[in-house]
Design a protein around this motif. Structure first.
Motif, PDB file in Angstrom:
ATOM      1  N   LYS A 192      -6.482  16.174 -24.372  1.00  0.00           N
ATOM      2  CA  LYS A 192      -5.037  16.295 -24.590  1.00  0.00           C
ATOM      3  C   LYS A 192      -4.626  15.630 -25.897  1.00  0.00           C
ATOM      4  N   LEU A 193      -5.205  14.483 -26.208  1.00  0.00           N
ATOM      5  CA  LEU A 193      -4.912  13.793 -27.456  1.00  0.00           C
ATOM      6  C   LEU A 193      -5.284  14.671 -28.648  1.00  0.00           C
ATOM      7  N   GLY A 194      -6.456  15.264 -28.603  1.00  0.00           N
ATOM      8  CA  GLY A 194      -6.887  16.150 -29.677  1.00  0.00           C
ATOM      9  C   GLY A 194      -5.957  17.334 -29.854  1.00  0.00           C
TER      10      GLY A 194
ATOM     11  N   GLN B 189     -13.618  17.350 -35.183  1.00  0.00           N
ATOM     12  CA  GLN B 189     -14.262  16.783 -33.996  1.00  0.00           C
ATOM     13  C   GLN B 189     -13.227  16.197 -33.036  1.00  0.00           C
ATOM     14  N   ILE B 190     -12.207  15.571 -33.583  1.00  0.00           N
ATOM     15  CA  ILE B 190     -11.157  14.980 -32.743  1.00  0.00           C
ATOM     16  C   ILE B 190     -10.390  16.074 -32.008  1.00  0.00           C
ATOM     17  N   GLU B 191     -10.106  17.171 -32.712  1.00  0.00           N
ATOM     18  CA  GLU B 191      -9.278  18.228 -32.140  1.00  0.00           C
ATOM     19  C   GLU B 191     -10.042  19.196 -31.237  1.00  0.00           C
ATOM     20  N   ALA B 192     -11.343  19.238 -31.336  1.00  0.00           N
ATOM     21  CA  ALA B 192     -12.138  20.209 -30.574  1.00  0.00           C
ATOM     22  C   ALA B 192     -12.174  19.851 -29.095  1.00  0.00           C
TER      23      ALA B 192
ATOM     24  N   MET C  31      -7.675   3.027 -31.835  1.00  0.00           N
ATOM     25  CA  MET C  31      -6.230   2.922 -32.012  1.00  0.00           C
ATOM     26  C   MET C  31      -5.889   2.912 -33.499  1.00  0.00           C
ATOM     27  N   ASP C  32      -6.733   2.294 -34.312  1.00  0.00           N
ATOM     28  CA  ASP C  32      -6.497   2.296 -35.755  1.00  0.00           C
ATOM     29  C   ASP C  32      -6.454   3.721 -36.293  1.00  0.00           C
ATOM     30  N   THR C  33      -7.380   4.556 -35.833  1.00  0.00           N
ATOM     31  CA  THR C  33      -7.399   5.944 -36.269  1.00  0.00           C
ATOM     32  C   THR C  33      -6.160   6.678 -35.777  1.00  0.00           C
ATOM     33  N   LEU C  34      -5.770   6.428 -34.539  1.00  0.00           N
ATOM     34  CA  LEU C  34      -4.561   7.056 -34.013  1.00  0.00           C
ATOM     35  C   LEU C  34      -3.345   6.660 -34.841  1.00  0.00           C
TER      36      LEU C  34
ATOM     37  N   LYS D  28       3.962   9.556 -29.354  1.00  0.00           N
ATOM     38  CA  LYS D  28       4.065  10.998 -29.089  1.00  0.00           C
ATOM     39  C   LYS D  28       2.703  11.608 -28.772  1.00  0.00           C
ATOM     40  N   PHE D  29       1.646  11.055 -29.351  1.00  0.00           N
ATOM     41  CA  PHE D  29       0.306  11.583 -29.130  1.00  0.00           C
ATOM     42  C   PHE D  29      -0.219  11.247 -27.736  1.00  0.00           C
ATOM     43  N   LEU D  30       0.356  10.228 -27.112  1.00  0.00           N
ATOM     44  CA  LEU D  30      -0.112   9.777 -25.805  1.00  0.00           C
ATOM     45  C   LEU D  30       0.842  10.152 -24.678  1.00  0.00           C
ATOM     46  N   ASP D  31       1.885  10.894 -24.982  1.00  0.00           N
ATOM     47  CA  ASP D  31       2.839  11.321 -23.979  1.00  0.00           C
ATOM     48  C   ASP D  31       2.335  12.612 -23.354  1.00  0.00           C
ATOM     49  N   PHE D  32       1.714  12.498 -22.201  1.00  0.00           N
ATOM     50  CA  PHE D  32       1.140  13.648 -21.511  1.00  0.00           C
ATOM     51  C   PHE D  32       2.001  14.114 -20.352  1.00  0.00           C
TER      52      PHE D  32
END
Length: 78
Positions: A11-13, A43-46, A55-58, A71-75
């Motif tokens: 879901k994050l990807g 790779q992240i999106e696949a 978390m640093d990358t996020l 917003k990226f973690l709101d599922f």
């Protein structure tokens, strides 16, 4: 990566992909703006890979895309 969190990473990807496309960036452009290897964003999106990220990358992705990190973690709506 813990198998129990695989769905969340997928879901994050997908969220990253959604906001990247909303901004009109390719995976290559986003990776370049972040100073990452071109294949990294792919790779992240696949969904078949479900790559775990720090978390640093996020936060870097959020800042680069101009989207609040939460917003990226709101599922809730998924």
């Amino acid at each position: 990566m813990k198998f129990e969190h695989r769905d969340e990473y997928i879901k994050l990807g997908l969220k990253i992909s959604y906001y990247r496309k909303l901004k009109g960036y390719t995976q290559e452009q986003l990776a370049e703006m972040m100073g990452k290897d071109t294949s990294y964003i792919g790779q992240i999106e696949a969904p078949n890979i479900a790559k775990a990220i720090s978390m640093d990358t996020l936060f870097d992705i959020a800042k680069t895309l101009g989207v609040p990190a939460y917003k990226f973690l709101d599922f809730e709506d998924d």
